[in-house]
Scaffold this active site. Sequence first.
Site, PDB file in Angstrom:
ATOM      1  N   CYS A   1      -6.349  -2.622   1.839  1.00 18.98           N
ATOM      2  CA  CYS A   1      -6.227  -2.611   3.252  1.00 18.98           C
ATOM      3  C   CYS A   1      -7.440  -2.717   3.938  1.00 18.98           C
ATOM      4  O   CYS A   1      -8.244  -3.703   4.271  1.00 18.98           O
ATOM      5  CB  CYS A   1      -5.248  -1.280   3.713  1.00 18.98           C
TER       6      CYS A   1
ATOM      7  N   GLU B   1       0.907  -1.267   0.162  1.00 28.26           N
ATOM      8  CA  GLU B   1       0.095   0.056  -0.077  1.00 28.26           C
ATOM      9  C   GLU B   1       0.826   1.342   0.046  1.00 28.26           C
ATOM     10  O   GLU B   1       1.723   1.429   0.909  1.00 28.26           O
ATOM     11  CB  GLU B   1      -1.034  -0.055   0.944  1.00 28.26           C
TER      12      GLU B   1
ATOM     13  N   LYS C   1      -9.369   3.094  -3.243  1.00 25.38           N
ATOM     14  CA  LYS C   1      -9.923   2.477  -1.928  1.00 25.38           C
ATOM     15  C   LYS C   1     -11.280   3.048  -1.559  1.00 25.38           C
ATOM     16  O   LYS C   1     -11.494   4.477  -1.216  1.00 25.38           O
ATOM     17  CB  LYS C   1      -8.899   2.627  -0.779  1.00 25.38           C
TER      18      LYS C   1
END
Length: 282
Positions: free
Chosen positions: A153, A43, A116
């Site tokens: 994540c 990430e 994200k």
Amino acid sequence: MSVVQVALTQTPWTGDKESMIALHEDYARKAAADGAQVVGFQELFYGPYFGITQDPKYYAYAESVPGPTVERLASLAKELGIVMVLPVYEEEAPGILYNTAAVVDADGSYLGKYRKHHLPHLPKFWEKFYFRPGNLGYPVFDTAVGKVGVNICYDRHFPEGWRVLGLHGAEIVFNPNASAPGISNKLWQIEQPAAAIANGYFVATNNRVGAETNEYGEDAVAFYGSSYVVGPDGNHVGEVASSTEAGYIVREVDLDQIRTVRERWQFYRDRRPDAYGPITAP
């Protein structure tokens, strides 16, 4: 192709953007030499994990996607003949910023990006200070190694995104992370294998490793690495990576296993979307 060699990286912050990019280029070259056909970086791979604090100076790490870093790595992807998943800090316009992953095919062509969706806002993970929530859905990219999706994540805690990726045909979902010790350790062992089982595909999940004390001193957290690849049967493919050492791993996956597992566990046949209305209620 059926058999695919998948690589993942894990490393702490080197101290500057250029050396961080160069390190990942070196990992990609070495992984390709070991047979890797696709590599997923961690990430926000070219910077520190700046969610540790709320400081506008880190906005300077954002760039367009595609942009200079993605184009640089796309040239390397073409040279090596390897697919790349590149998690970067994206600036769409001044003040409009996203936690993004670009996907580049083995011929160097830019296929698109994932943003994200879910953003934590907790001590040491102040992501809403840096990013807007993703707004591009859950795309699946048709690459030289098969159909690739991305879930970044904190997204992994939300089962709906994993399922949408499966419905869109994903065969390998990359899940880059910056996860620190605490209650997340147990979740790290469970969530990605559970997602792989529930949705019948491979999950390739990687995590930063080590404490970025060169950036945050005593405020740094010690990311625990432990990157791995898991199959649709929930079993790890090879060993889990080190919890303390930087580097990369390469794991062989057989995409034919997806059909075998899905025909054994008919989760897609037995879904009841007509009964799931409350999931989308605000």
